[in-house]
Every structure is written in structure tokens, then in C-alpha cells.
Design an enzyme around this catalytic site. Sequence first.
Site, short mmCIF file in Angstrom:
data_model
loop_
_atom_site.label_atom_id
_atom_site.label_comp_id
_atom_site.label_asym_id
_atom_site.label_seq_id
_atom_site.Cartn_x
_atom_site.Cartn_y
_atom_site.Cartn_z
N LYS A 1 -8.21 -1.29 6.19
CA LYS A 1 -8.44 -1.88 4.86
C LYS A 1 -7.45 -3.02 4.60
O LYS A 1 -7.80 -4.03 4.00
CB LYS A 1 -8.32 -0.79 3.78
CG LYS A 1 -9.53 0.16 3.81
CD LYS A 1 -9.39 1.32 2.85
CE LYS A 1 -8.43 2.36 3.40
NZ LYS A 1 -8.51 3.68 2.83
N HIS A 3 0.86 -1.19 0.00
CA HIS A 3 0.00 0.00 0.00
C HIS A 3 0.89 1.23 0.00
O HIS A 3 1.88 1.29 0.72
CB HIS A 3 -0.88 0.01 1.25
CG HIS A 3 -1.81 1.19 1.30
ND1 HIS A 3 -3.05 1.17 0.70
CD2 HIS A 3 -1.66 2.42 1.82
CE1 HIS A 3 -3.63 2.35 0.88
NE2 HIS A 3 -2.81 3.13 1.56
N ARG A 55 -14.02 13.22 7.15
CA ARG A 55 -12.71 13.87 7.43
C ARG A 55 -12.32 14.81 6.31
O ARG A 55 -11.78 15.88 6.52
CB ARG A 55 -11.62 12.79 7.62
CG ARG A 55 -11.71 12.08 8.95
CD ARG A 55 -10.84 10.83 8.95
NE ARG A 55 -9.44 11.12 8.70
CZ ARG A 55 -8.60 10.28 8.08
NH1 ARG A 55 -9.00 9.11 7.65
NH2 ARG A 55 -7.35 10.62 7.90
N ASP A 80 -14.73 3.00 7.39
CA ASP A 80 -13.65 3.89 6.94
C ASP A 80 -14.16 4.81 5.84
O ASP A 80 -13.84 6.01 5.81
CB ASP A 80 -12.44 3.09 6.42
CG ASP A 80 -11.39 4.04 5.84
OD1 ASP A 80 -10.88 4.86 6.60
OD2 ASP A 80 -11.14 3.99 4.62
N SER A 83 -7.23 4.24 9.10
CA SER A 83 -7.86 4.16 7.79
C SER A 83 -7.12 3.17 6.88
O SER A 83 -7.72 2.29 6.26
CB SER A 83 -7.88 5.58 7.19
OG SER A 83 -8.23 5.55 5.85
N1 URA Z 1 -5.02 6.97 2.68
C1 URA Z 1 -6.05 6.35 3.27
O1 URA Z 1 -6.49 5.29 2.85
N2 URA Z 1 -6.60 6.94 4.36
C2 URA Z 1 -6.16 8.11 4.88
O2 URA Z 1 -6.68 8.57 5.87
C3 URA Z 1 -5.09 8.75 4.23
C4 URA Z 1 -4.52 8.16 3.13
#
Ligand code: URA
Length: 428
Positions: A182, A77, A163, A156, A178
Site C-alpha cells: 500500500k 504508517h 487472512r 491486499d 500488506s
Molecule cells: N496492517 C496491515 O495493513 N496489514 C497487515 O497485515 C497487518 C497490519
Amino acid sequence: MIDIIEKTRDKAELTQKDVERLVSGIVDGTWPDYQVVAWLMAAYCQGLRDEEVFWLTDAVARSGSQTADPLGLADKHSTGGVGDKTTLIVAPLVASLGVPIAKMSGRGLGHTGGTLDKLESIPGFRVTLSRADITKQVERVGLAVVAQSGELAPADRKMYALRDVTATVDSIPLIAVSIMSKKLAGGSPNIVLDVKVGNGAFMQSLDRARELAQLMVRIGAYHGRNVRALLTGMDCPLGFAVGNAIEINEALSCLRGNGPKDLREEVIALATHMVSMTRGIAAEDAMSQVTRALDQGLGLAKFEEWIEAQGGDVSTLRQDLPLAPYREEWVADRMLTVQRIDTHAVGRVALELGAGRQRLQDPVDHEVGLLCYAKPGKTFKVGEVIATVYARTEGDATAGLRGLQRAVEFGGSASSEDDKIVIEVIGA
Ligand code: URA
């Protein structure tokens, strides 16, 4: 609800039950948006303790469907940057060494691009597959990259949307929750995080990037996952290409053993850690396997097999994918040394050319984009090309080039271009 908001506002400790009530209230809608936002702002201002972060990540990961039986053994990621096309290279490279990858990727938003938009530049490529088709493809080809299903960590999605409009994105614990929720829901036991640092990234300072990386590694460890984080530079776009088809072309060049040096170095580093974690082998051994696979074209062969499996027309990849018709070059009219690049502004130029989107429902133009050869410390001689823009109209090409000229500052002295793209590895 008020009790939970008060506790976080006053830096009192939440219990695991409080955290679970918060997340279920967000998902089932019993917490109205204004109370969720009040809690997010309290967490933004006061921070969260490690246990609160661990419980919150777990509750958010469990808020939707979870992959109990992971198809892929390694996942990666990136926290997002400009010109980041590493998944396009790393995923087939790692899969070519027998490590299965089932990756969920996203679309571009704002100044950063998204892997799915880039892949959709290839005619016929499908990003939505059923779970059964993903399973079959991973068994047969060893690799699938698909759109994230709406069922993955829905808490999320809701929190991120709130947010985004309430100035509470830029919080280390909230970003960590966040991202890691995932990744936990995706099920992979081995996770490599690419935490970008610099003026084109979320984290502009090394200290903040390190703090975020360390927290994500601790979240992984708490939940029994093997997590490593690479801090990588984002003070200029990664590689030269920024856009969609143009980034596929650059990824292919890297898979053919060429391509920009910083991109190759980063791709090898990410793939090395994914292979070394999954196989339990030393990083040096993994690196020599990865480098060989890249240079012998194993990654390229796997890329073509994967694209074909997801409906893409591989015959279009024999030469570069076509780009938009209006091309304008910025040529050095004297000797120039690059001092600084406003990477965020370069990303915005690509966005304004049409390569990205402001809102998730906007369409993207796959053929527009740019090549920016400027890197901090690099010197251009008279007549050398600093950047090229590919635009839909002549006016867009001129405006794009002007935008790039504003984004690159010259001055100072030439410095070594041997700056390492991987600044630090956390969790190894
Ligand atoms: N990427 C994400 O998936 N979430 C965040 O809060 C910031 C970057």
C-alpha cells in the site's frame, strides 16, 4: 496453482513469474479462495524468502491503481495501537515545514482506532475527495488526509480479508507485504513506519517487531524508496485519550504545546524523521525545526487550515469537542503504583463503549471514549483520578470503568516515567 502451493509448502523457491501468477489469480478470481488460503497458510508456516517478499509486494502494489506522480513527499504508517492519534498531529506539523503530505488513512477495526473515524468527529469533515481535489488541496494547503480508494492494492484487500478469518494474519512476511504494497502504491518516496511493540500491538516482542521493521526497510530499499522504521512502545495507550472526539481534543492539546509527554515525544520523533529524510538534513536539525513549529503553533495553524479545506467546521475546535453525557471517574482510594496495563483490554473497553467497530460496516459513536492516566511505574496518591469514562448510558459508564479496573494491575515499586517511547530506529 497446485504447483505454486506445493513449492511454498515444501520451502522450494517461487520464481517471479509464479508470484505474478499468484497475484493475478487472486485479483481476477481464477484462484478460488480455498487455494489462496492454502497458499497463505503455507507461507504462514514456512515463511518466504526475501526475493519472494520483494516480488510479492511489487505485484500486490501493481494490482490496482498506483500513484506514479506522488503528491506528497513523505508518508507515515503505524502498525496500529491504542490511542494512536499521531497522524492528526504529525501530518500538519510536517506540512507546516513545507513538506507536502497526501496521506491515505484507515478506519478503526477491533481494539484499535482509525484516523478517519477520529477526523469525522469534526462536524463537516470529508474523508472522500476526488484525485483532482486532493491535488488542488495539496498544492494550496500542503496537506490532505483521505480514505484509501478501493483501487489501491486490491490484491491486499482480498488477501487480508482471507487472512483475517483463517488465522494467518500474524505472519511477518505477510504483514510486511500488506503494509509495504500500500505504501509503494501510494507513491511517496520517503516513508516512516511506526512499528508498535507491546501488549497492545500486533508485535508483542521486541525481536519480532525488529524483524518486521528490518524486512519492511529492505522491501523499501529494493524498490528505491527511502524507509525508516521507529520501534515504539505500546505497553499502555499512547497519551491518555482513547476514542474519537476525545482523541481530537488530545491532539489539539498537543498542537497547542501541551498534552501527554509520551505523545509529544513520539510525534516529534516521527515528524523529525519525515522532515530529515525529505530534506536530507541531519536528524538534530530536523528535530529543532519540528519542536519550534510545534511550540510556536505552526502545526496548529496548519491543522486548522487543513480541517477547513476538507469541509470541517473549525469554530467547533475553539473549545473541546463535546463528549458523551455519562461520565464516571475512577479515583485512587489509597496510594497505588501501576505495574502493568492490559492495553488490548483498554482498547476493548473503548470499542464496547461504541467508539470502535467489530465489522467494517458498523457505525461508531464519536462522543464516547475514555481517559486512562495509568502508565507502568506511575504512582497515584489518594484522591487522584486514574481514569475517566464518557459513555452513552449510565450502565455503559459503569461497565466501562469496571473494564478499566480489570485492565490495570497495581503492585511493585514506582519506576521512572522517563522510559523512552521510541525504542529503536531502523534504516537511519
Ligand atoms: N496492517 C496491515 O495493513 N496489514 C497487515 O497485515 C497487518 C497490519
